[in-house]
Motif scaffolding. Structure first.
Motif, PDB file in Angstrom:
ATOM      1  N   ARG A  62       0.920  -1.144   0.067  1.00 21.41           N
ATOM      2  CA  ARG A  62      -0.240  -0.196  -0.050  1.00 21.41           C
ATOM      3  C   ARG A  62       0.868   1.298   0.030  1.00 21.41           C
ATOM      4  O   ARG A  62       1.974   1.244   0.567  1.00 21.41           O
ATOM      5  CB  ARG A  62      -0.963   0.022   1.333  1.00 21.41           C
ATOM      6  N   GLU A  63       0.486   2.214  -0.621  1.00 23.74           N
ATOM      7  CA  GLU A  63       1.231   3.599  -0.751  1.00 23.74           C
ATOM      8  C   GLU A  63       0.269   4.660  -0.071  1.00 23.74           C
ATOM      9  O   GLU A  63      -0.781   4.789  -0.382  1.00 23.74           O
ATOM     10  CB  GLU A  63       1.748   3.699  -2.337  1.00 23.74           C
ATOM     11  N   LEU A  64       1.264   5.436   0.262  1.00 26.97           N
ATOM     12  CA  LEU A  64       0.483   6.801   0.571  1.00 26.97           C
ATOM     13  C   LEU A  64       0.460   7.888  -0.194  1.00 26.97           C
ATOM     14  O   LEU A  64       1.126   7.776  -1.255  1.00 26.97           O
ATOM     15  CB  LEU A  64       1.497   7.530   2.015  1.00 26.97           C
ATOM     16  N   GLU A  65      -0.755   8.640  -0.298  1.00 25.36           N
ATOM     17  CA  GLU A  65      -0.900   9.752  -1.190  1.00 25.36           C
ATOM     18  C   GLU A  65      -0.323  10.872  -0.691  1.00 25.36           C
ATOM     19  O   GLU A  65      -0.759  11.425   0.271  1.00 25.36           O
ATOM     20  CB  GLU A  65      -2.432   9.776  -1.525  1.00 25.36           C
ATOM     21  N   PRO A  66       0.565  11.574  -1.678  1.00 20.04           N
ATOM     22  CA  PRO A  66       1.133  12.794  -1.156  1.00 20.04           C
ATOM     23  C   PRO A  66       0.104  13.974  -0.983  1.00 20.04           C
ATOM     24  O   PRO A  66       0.106  14.902  -0.243  1.00 20.04           O
ATOM     25  CB  PRO A  66       2.210  13.079  -2.273  1.00 20.04           C
ATOM     26  N   GLY A  67      -0.867  13.907  -2.045  1.00 18.28           N
ATOM     27  CA  GLY A  67      -1.738  14.800  -1.936  1.00 18.28           C
ATOM     28  C   GLY A  67      -1.389  16.353  -1.935  1.00 18.28           C
ATOM     29  O   GLY A  67      -0.172  16.786  -2.295  1.00 18.28           O
TER      30      GLY A  67
END
Lengths: 631, 209
Positions: A62-67
């Motif tokens: 799973r990857e984090l969204e930088p937004g």
């Protein structure tokens, strides 16, 4: 991963060796032997499969969204730092004392290095004779004697691979501890010397490097040079004369000279609607400089392509993931000119020129290359019988290989459109005849298969040439098509008409704007990605001087009352494209003036369509060509 | 000399001024060149830097997330990495491989973070370092069932960095060696041992679950 494997390797190849092989850390000759062995050894292949599994597991986490979170925080941090030191991004207050300290440190280091490296007859270490020995043994000796090695690998016979060929200082020289001995080591026939391409143009330089069996990448970053003119190669990495492996590290990076000056002035963007412009990334070309503007801010230069003095038509296209830009240019002043293409990769900061086989050969089919997905592009095959019988060809920008497709041999396809991850294009049923119907084909790059999507209402050719155009909604289910009408008198008999209609994949057809009937050439209509709007050049048509007036339909079911026309620029040709996923949609109009042949006064407006189908300006450019991405 | 073209308030004439004066002038008169969306005056470097952040933020964020396993800390350290990049941006933007520089900064931040956490945890309890890192990690609850994440976090930090940089971000062993200050031969061993350890941990913990 198998915890209880009973397989064993006959040659007892270890995990360490296979791991090093995977990481390109083996000598070329060793790697080649291992590759041959692995192809027949189940135990080794199982271990390598384990490595692949680990890589796959890691890549699918799973990857984090930088937004916006990071950018906001960085902006705030920068603002705070600027409040503390408003003059420059860097803190100049401490510069005086820091500079003095650095200067003293550098002088001290230089003196130390000179003393350490300077061979002397009064030292207490005798440099051994390394020539003829294997590098591994030399390395141990040097370490034991407290000598440093400066190793250069050079081409040699395979028999001399790994052998020290020359050394400096020579054997028996007395030196102090820590002195560096420069040695050259045979790399075998896999190694070649990087050719000297300084001062050559990028195309010639790349050819020379590829002829040497190496790969060529042109860096986006240019370097200033007092000795090399702008646009020519000023530097390579590795440098000319360095030994380099054709299999392990074959890439030579070329740096183009920006001359002894900075790039030309930025062609600024005039932002008229910051709220919409803030979400746009615009790439454009002026004087062969490629610029990028994010959110309407002042542009930054991405690269300079050495094509001064030629009159060029530029096409730019973002990849779907918005990390790469396909830039293709054609010299419009020569009837036999060919196109050149580059892929500008933003994350990698590289500009890779497409091979000659992947560019349009003739100005006769001046159609834009397209991205099909994040690595495949489609363009007209330069090797087809004639410009008017051109075929499509698909090229993989990652592997640098042509992909063979079911439409490799379809003559005269046109109007390629990508929607929903698939490619749609018009396939004339019998090419090169006067007036023939056609179908819309759908190509799925995932399976490399092509299926017929629907039949067009009118003709797809006129006087033997491709004609009309299509646009496809974002879900790939609705097409707006403009073709030549097939009346009983045949499509060449005036008055011609252009049946513009919305067609659904289930076969439903909604006629749209059928009064547009007096045209020599059917204009391409444009469909918004949600299929809720259509933009159609009005009945003045492309052949008229003053044309760029668009009728905007804001509901596909409403075929009788288009909105007030959007007045475009006065010019010879005009293009319009829809962007955005829903209303308010973004609508691009490009108007270009070719009358003086300079292509320097192309105007480009972006306008937005709000929910009431009213047009409002977003930004304005005055450049050769542009494309934008919308997040 | 690099020149900057600006339009001053109330004056339609364009002025071309030396680059270094521009900063002083813009700061002195409080003139903002942006469209109002940024929190600070936009400059030529800012647009380039913004693009730079956009290009690499996802990679750096998720590299740090894999390295430390704590979402909030990953965002904070990513921000810190880019602030450092901004401080040195005139130099960093000219690197042939600015990404490698960013990964080096991020690796150092991750290793320091881990050391600080380990030091703090030793004062609190005698738990071993890695277990304590997991136990005190707020993001841990989110990934409890993520075997891959658990195994990755159980690796020693340098091994974790090498494996992720190699297999997820495709850096060459030489590049990773430069980032971590490790020789080519040592990197050969490090990557091999890490793969073996990952495999063993993955199988062992998979059987436990």
């Amino acid at each position: 991963m198998n915890p209880d494997s009973m397989l064993t390797c006959d040659l007892l190849i270890t995990m360490d060796t296979l791991s090093a092989w995977r990481d390109d850390l083996l000598q070329p000759a060793h790697a080649a032997q291992l590759a041959q062995h692995v192809s027949t050894c189940d135990a080794c292949r199982e271990k390598i499969a384990t490595f692949d599994t680990i890589a796959s597991l890691l890549r699918h986490q799973r990857e984090l969204e930088p937004g916006n979170r990071i950018r906001r925080a960085v902006h705030a941090g920068i603002a705070q730092q600027r409040q503390r030191s408003p003059f420059m991004p860097h803190n100049r207050i401490v510069w005086g004392s820091t500079a003095t300290a650095i200067l003293l440190t550098v002088i001290f280091a230089v003196v130390l290095r000179f003393l350490a490296n300077h061979p002397t007859t009064s030292g207490n270490i005798t440099v051994p004779n390394f020539v003829g020995q294997q590098y591994g043994a030399v390395k141990s000796q040097a370490h034991n004697l407290n000598l440093q090695l400066d190793v250069h690998t050079v081409p040699s016979t395979d028999a001399q691979q790994g052998e020290v060929l020359t050394q400096n200082p020579p054997p028996s020289t007395k030196v102090k501890p820590g002195v560096t001995v420069k040695i050259t080591v045979g790399g075998g026939t896999d190694f070649v010397l990087v050719p000297d391409v300084i001062g050559k143009d990028p195309t010639t330089a790349c050819s020379l490097i590829e002829n040497a069996g190496l790969k060529c990448i042109v860096a986006a970053q240019q370097v200033q040079s007092t000795s090399v003119a702008a646009g020519l190669i000023a530097k390579t990495d590795p440098a000319a004369g360095e030994g380099i492996s054709k299999t392990i590290s074959p890439t030579v990076v070329l740096y183009i000279s920006s001359g002894n000056d900075t790039p030309g002035p930025v062609q600024n963007i005039t932002v008229q609607n910051p709220a919409i412009a803030s979400g746009m990334k615009v790439v454009y070309v002026t004087n062969n400089d490629v610029w990028l503007s994010i959110g309407g801010s002042t542009a930054q230069q991405l690269t300079h392509l050495n094509l001064q003095g030629t009159k060029l038509f530029w096409s730019l296209a973002w990849s779907p993931d918005q990390t790469k830009i396909l830039a293709v240019t054609t010299n419009i002043t020569s009837s036999s000119s060919s196109s050149q293409g580059w892929v500008i990769s933003l994350p990698a900061g590289t500009v890779a020129q497409l091979p000659a086989s992947a560019t349009v050969a003739s100005t006769g089919v001046l159609s834009l290359p397209y991205w099909i997905n994040d690595h495949l592009i489609i363009y007209y095959n330069p090797n087809t019988p004639s410009a008017h019988l051109a075929e499509f060809q698909v090229f993989d920008t990652m592997t640098q290989q042509v992909i063979h497709t079911p439409f490799d041999t379809i003559l005269m396809p046109h109007a390629p459109i990508v929607a929903n991850g698939q490619l749609y294009f018009v396939n004339p049923s019998i090419p090169n005849t006067q007036c023939e119907t056609g179908v819309v084909e759908r190509y799925d790059p995932a399976t490399n298969t092509m299926t017929q999507f629907l039949s067009l209402l009118g003709s797809a050719t006129e006087q033997g040439l491709p004609i009309g155009g299509i646009d496809v909604s974002g879900d790939g289910q609705t097409i707006i098509a403009a073709t030549v009408g097939t009346s009983s008198a045949g499509c060449q008999t005036n008055p011609k008409y252009t049946p513009i209609a919305l067609q659904r994949a289930d076969g439903t057809v909604t006629p749209l704007f059928t009064t547009i009937s007096q045209q020599t050439i059917p204009p391409t209509p444009f469909l918004s990605p949600d299929a809720g709007h259509a933009a159609i050049p009005d009945s003045n048509g492309f052949a008229q001087e003053n044309i760029a007036t668009k009728q905007i339909y804001h509901n596909q079911a409403d075929t009788s009352s288009p909105s007030a026309p959007y007045p475009g620029n006065s010019s010879n040709t005009a293009l319009a494209t829809w962007f955005g996923k829903a209303t308010p949609g973004l609508y691009e109009e490009v108007a270009q003036n070719l009358s003086d042949g300079t292509l320097n006064d192309i105007l480009l407006d972006y306008v937005a369509l709000d929910s009431n189908a009213a047009m409002q300006p977003v930004m304005k450019l005055n450049v050769q060509a542009a494309a934008f991405a919308h997040n | 000399m690099a020149l900057v073209r600006i339009e001053l308030p109330g004056n339609r004439k364009r002025h071309v001024i030396p680059h270094k004066w521009f900063y002083w002038l813009a700061a002195s008169i409080g003139h903002s060149l942006d469209d109002g969306t940024a929190d600070y005056p936009m400059r030529i470097e800012d647009a380039a830097f913004d693009s730079f952040v956009q290009q690499y933020e996802r990679q750096i964020l998720n590299y740090l997330w894999r390295m430390i396993g704590d979402e909030d800390a990953a965002y904070d350290l990513t921000q810190e990495a880019f602030l450092r990049a901004w401080t040195h941006f005139s130099r960093v933007r000219n690197y042939a491989e600015p990404r490698a520089w960013l990964f080096r900064v991020a690796t150092n931040l991750a290793l320091n973070y881990r050391q600080q956490r380990a030091t703090a945890s030793k004062k609190l309890s005698p738990l071993d370092e890695e277990k304590d890192l997991s136990a005190s990690d707020p993001g841990r609850t989110i990934v409890e069932n993520d075997l891959v994440h658990e195994v990755l976090l159980a690796l020693p930090a340098k091994r974790r960095a090498a494996l992720v940089l190699r297999e997820v971000y495709g850096l060459s062993a030489e590049e990773i060696g430069q980032i971590m200050g490790i020789s080519r031969d040592a990197m050969k061993m490090l990557l091999s041992r890490t793969r073996e350890q990952f495999r063993n941990l993955y199988i062992a913990r998979g059987q436990e679950q």
